[in-house]
Design a protein around this motif. Structure first.
Motif, PDB file in Angstrom:
ATOM      1  N   UNK A  18      55.539  45.782  41.430  1.00  9.12           N
ATOM      2  CA  UNK A  18      54.027  46.047  41.077  1.00  9.12           C
ATOM      3  C   UNK A  18      53.651  46.642  39.780  1.00  9.12           C
ATOM      4  N   UNK A  19      54.477  47.600  39.585  1.00 11.58           N
ATOM      5  CA  UNK A  19      54.504  48.599  38.121  1.00 11.58           C
ATOM      6  C   UNK A  19      54.881  47.746  37.180  1.00 11.58           C
ATOM      7  N   UNK A  20      55.378  47.021  36.924  1.00 15.01           N
ATOM      8  CA  UNK A  20      55.824  45.974  35.884  1.00 15.01           C
ATOM      9  C   UNK A  20      54.466  44.986  35.745  1.00 15.01           C
ATOM     10  N   UNK A  21      54.107  44.388  36.714  1.00 16.98           N
ATOM     11  CA  UNK A  21      53.232  43.422  36.635  1.00 16.98           C
ATOM     12  C   UNK A  21      51.826  44.051  36.222  1.00 16.98           C
ATOM     13  N   UNK A  22      51.549  45.109  36.671  1.00 15.47           N
ATOM     14  CA  UNK A  22      50.255  45.727  36.431  1.00 15.47           C
ATOM     15  C   UNK A  22      50.167  46.378  34.913  1.00 15.47           C
ATOM     16  N   UNK A  23      51.543  46.890  34.559  1.00 13.63           N
ATOM     17  CA  UNK A  23      51.497  47.160  33.060  1.00 13.63           C
ATOM     18  C   UNK A  23      51.456  46.011  32.076  1.00 13.63           C
ATOM     19  N   UNK A  24      51.926  44.981  32.346  1.00  9.76           N
ATOM     20  CA  UNK A  24      51.972  43.686  31.442  1.00  9.76           C
ATOM     21  C   UNK A  24      50.519  43.020  31.645  1.00  9.76           C
ATOM     22  N   UNK A  25      49.926  43.015  32.819  1.00 11.31           N
ATOM     23  CA  UNK A  25      48.476  42.615  32.961  1.00 11.31           C
ATOM     24  C   UNK A  25      47.415  43.510  32.288  1.00 11.31           C
ATOM     25  N   UNK A  26      47.727  44.849  32.309  1.00 12.18           N
ATOM     26  CA  UNK A  26      46.808  45.769  31.548  1.00 12.18           C
ATOM     27  C   UNK A  26      47.033  45.476  30.037  1.00 12.18           C
ATOM     28  N   UNK A  40      42.405  36.819  37.782  1.00 12.92           N
ATOM     29  CA  UNK A  40      43.152  36.449  38.988  1.00 12.92           C
ATOM     30  C   UNK A  40      44.363  37.514  39.339  1.00 12.92           C
ATOM     31  N   UNK A  41      45.081  37.727  38.260  1.00 18.82           N
ATOM     32  CA  UNK A  41      45.960  38.562  38.395  1.00 18.82           C
ATOM     33  C   UNK A  41      45.725  40.025  38.491  1.00 18.82           C
ATOM     34  N   UNK A  42      44.876  40.415  37.712  1.00 19.56           N
ATOM     35  CA  UNK A  42      44.375  41.664  37.930  1.00 19.56           C
ATOM     36  C   UNK A  42      43.633  42.060  39.236  1.00 19.56           C
ATOM     37  N   UNK A  43      42.954  41.035  39.577  1.00 18.06           N
ATOM     38  CA  UNK A  43      42.523  41.047  41.175  1.00 18.06           C
ATOM     39  C   UNK A  43      43.401  41.257  42.102  1.00 18.06           C
ATOM     40  N   UNK A  44      44.494  40.525  41.865  1.00 21.52           N
ATOM     41  CA  UNK A  44      45.426  40.499  42.961  1.00 21.52           C
ATOM     42  C   UNK A  44      46.239  41.927  42.985  1.00 21.52           C
ATOM     43  N   UNK A  45      46.263  42.409  41.827  1.00 22.85           N
ATOM     44  CA  UNK A  45      47.030  43.488  41.576  1.00 22.85           C
ATOM     45  C   UNK A  45      46.027  44.953  42.157  1.00 22.85           C
ATOM     46  N   UNK A  46      45.100  44.602  41.866  1.00 21.04           N
ATOM     47  CA  UNK A  46      43.964  45.668  42.511  1.00 21.04           C
ATOM     48  C   UNK A  46      43.935  45.513  43.921  1.00 21.04           C
ATOM     49  N   UNK A  47      43.942  44.296  44.633  1.00 22.29           N
ATOM     50  CA  UNK A  47      44.088  44.235  46.086  1.00 22.29           C
ATOM     51  C   UNK A  47      45.149  44.879  46.665  1.00 22.29           C
ATOM     52  N   UNK A  48      46.465  44.793  45.728  1.00 16.54           N
ATOM     53  CA  UNK A  48      47.513  45.521  46.307  1.00 16.54           C
ATOM     54  C   UNK A  48      47.711  46.853  46.154  1.00 16.54           C
TER      55      UNK A  48
END
Length: 70
Positions: A18-26, A40-48
């Motif tokens: 999660x942290x890796x995906x969040x960092x890369x998306x941001x 879509x990626x950011x929305x999914x991360x937000x929901x998670x």
């Protein structure tokens, strides 16, 4: 992100993923990338983050979601 990903590779766990995906998306949003896939990626991360009650991660994701819309 790369260092955490390498460190966690022998024993991956959801938090590091999660942290890796969040960092890369941001970072993508911060560099000016736009598009449906990023949103879509950011929305999914937000929901998670919300589902896990990981409130510390919510503001950064919300801020990144506002950038592509701007």
């Amino acid at each position: 992100c790369g260092l955490l990903e390498t460190y966690a590779a022998p024993e991956p766990f959801p938090w590091s993923d999660f942290v890796v995906a969040r960092g890369r998306a941001i970072c993508r949003a911060g560099r000016g990338e736009t598009g449906a896939a990023l949103v879509a990626s950011l929305q999914s991360l937000l929901q998670q983050a919300v589902d896990a009650q990981s409130n510390i991660h919510v503001p950064g994701i919300e801020a990144a979601l506002e950038r592509p819309a701007a």
